[in-house]
Motif scaffolding. Structure first.
Motif, PDB file in Angstrom:
ATOM      1  N   ALA A  15       0.842  -1.204   0.000  1.00  0.00           N
ATOM      2  CA  ALA A  15       0.000   0.000   0.000  1.00  0.00           C
ATOM      3  C   ALA A  15       0.876   1.253   0.000  1.00  0.00           C
ATOM      4  CB  ALA A  15      -0.927  -0.010   1.211  1.00  0.00           C
ATOM      5  N   GLN A  16       1.938   1.244   0.808  1.00  0.00           N
ATOM      6  CA  GLN A  16       2.866   2.369   0.817  1.00  0.00           C
ATOM      7  C   GLN A  16       3.528   2.536  -0.542  1.00  0.00           C
ATOM      8  OE1 GLN A  16       5.572   1.479   4.016  1.00  0.00           O
ATOM      9  NE2 GLN A  16       4.274   2.443   5.559  1.00  0.00           N
ATOM     10  N   GLN A  17       3.895   1.422  -1.146  1.00  0.00           N
ATOM     11  CA  GLN A  17       4.531   1.465  -2.460  1.00  0.00           C
ATOM     12  C   GLN A  17       3.589   2.092  -3.487  1.00  0.00           C
ATOM     13  OE1 GLN A  17       5.315  -2.353  -4.288  1.00  0.00           O
ATOM     14  NE2 GLN A  17       7.035  -1.513  -5.463  1.00  0.00           N
ATOM     15  N   LYS A  18       2.330   1.706  -3.427  1.00  0.00           N
ATOM     16  CA  LYS A  18       1.346   2.266  -4.360  1.00  0.00           C
ATOM     17  C   LYS A  18       1.216   3.774  -4.168  1.00  0.00           C
ATOM     18  CE  LYS A  18      -3.357   1.860  -6.004  1.00  0.00           C
ATOM     19  NZ  LYS A  18      -4.663   1.243  -5.866  1.00  0.00           N
ATOM     20  N   LEU A  19       1.163   4.212  -2.903  1.00  0.00           N
ATOM     21  CA  LEU A  19       1.065   5.645  -2.624  1.00  0.00           C
ATOM     22  C   LEU A  19       2.296   6.392  -3.142  1.00  0.00           C
ATOM     23  CD1 LEU A  19      -0.420   5.694   0.986  1.00  0.00           C
ATOM     24  CD2 LEU A  19      -1.542   6.415  -1.127  1.00  0.00           C
ATOM     25  N   LEU A  20       3.475   5.810  -2.925  1.00  0.00           N
ATOM     26  CA  LEU A  20       4.700   6.446  -3.405  1.00  0.00           C
ATOM     27  C   LEU A  20       4.724   6.518  -4.932  1.00  0.00           C
ATOM     28  CD1 LEU A  20       7.392   5.005  -0.968  1.00  0.00           C
ATOM     29  CD2 LEU A  20       6.588   7.367  -1.138  1.00  0.00           C
ATOM     30  N   GLN A  21       4.264   5.471  -5.602  1.00  0.00           N
ATOM     31  CA  GLN A  21       4.222   5.492  -7.064  1.00  0.00           C
ATOM     32  C   GLN A  21       3.282   6.580  -7.563  1.00  0.00           C
ATOM     33  OE1 GLN A  21       3.202   1.383  -7.829  1.00  0.00           O
ATOM     34  NE2 GLN A  21       5.343   0.799  -8.137  1.00  0.00           N
ATOM     35  N   LYS A  26       2.661  12.044  -9.835  1.00  0.00           N
ATOM     36  CA  LYS A  26       2.161  13.409  -9.704  1.00  0.00           C
ATOM     37  C   LYS A  26       3.286  14.426  -9.833  1.00  0.00           C
ATOM     38  CE  LYS A  26      -0.407  16.428  -6.587  1.00  0.00           C
ATOM     39  NZ  LYS A  26      -1.082  16.552  -5.293  1.00  0.00           N
ATOM     40  N   VAL A  27       4.415  14.164  -9.178  1.00  0.00           N
ATOM     41  CA  VAL A  27       5.552  15.093  -9.239  1.00  0.00           C
ATOM     42  C   VAL A  27       6.112  15.155 -10.659  1.00  0.00           C
ATOM     43  CG1 VAL A  27       7.916  15.480  -8.450  1.00  0.00           C
ATOM     44  CG2 VAL A  27       6.131  14.890  -6.808  1.00  0.00           C
ATOM     45  N   LYS A  28       6.196  14.013 -11.334  1.00  0.00           N
ATOM     46  CA  LYS A  28       6.672  14.007 -12.722  1.00  0.00           C
ATOM     47  C   LYS A  28       5.739  14.806 -13.616  1.00  0.00           C
ATOM     48  CE  LYS A  28       9.343   9.718 -12.796  1.00  0.00           C
ATOM     49  NZ  LYS A  28       9.460   8.361 -13.364  1.00  0.00           N
ATOM     50  N   SER A  29       4.439  14.673 -13.373  1.00  0.00           N
ATOM     51  CA  SER A  29       3.462  15.430 -14.147  1.00  0.00           C
ATOM     52  C   SER A  29       3.607  16.926 -13.895  1.00  0.00           C
ATOM     53  CB  SER A  29       2.055  14.966 -13.786  1.00  0.00           C
ATOM     54  OG  SER A  29       1.090  15.753 -14.436  1.00  0.00           O
TER      55      SER A  29
END
Length: 94
Positions: A15-21, A26-29
């Motif tokens: 779940a943490q991994q999904k949030l980080l992805q 978002k940051v890349k966008s």
């Protein structure tokens, strides 16, 4: 029962991994949007400089004439390109 403990930890980490992805995406966008805005602003400023120097508004065929002039400048010694690339106060080098 022992497996449940590991399964719970694994699920939490996934779940943490999904949030980080999602945050990475978002940051890349946001970075992409900022880069596009910067490039658009640079194009607008360059166009403003050209029209300020011309001293007139847009006339049909200006894009083609400017493109032909800049393309053909290599045949005239590439002075424009040399001047732009070797100008001492080049902002991109700072």
């Amino acid at each position: 029962m022992a497996n449940t403990k590991y399964d719970d930890r694994l699920a939490a980490l996934e779940a943490q991994q999904k949030l980080l992805q999602e945050k990475i995406k978002k940051v890349k966008s946001q970075r992409s949007v900022a880069e596009r805005k910067k490039l658009t602003n640079q194009k607008i400023e360059m166009g403003g400089i050209i029209y300020k120097i011309l001293g007139r508004g847009f006339v049909e065929g200006d894009k083609e004439r400017l493109s032909a002039f800049l393309t053909a400048q290599d045949n005239r010694g590439g002075f424009f390109t040399k001047a732009m690339n070797n100008f001492p106060d080049n902002e991109s080098e700072k």
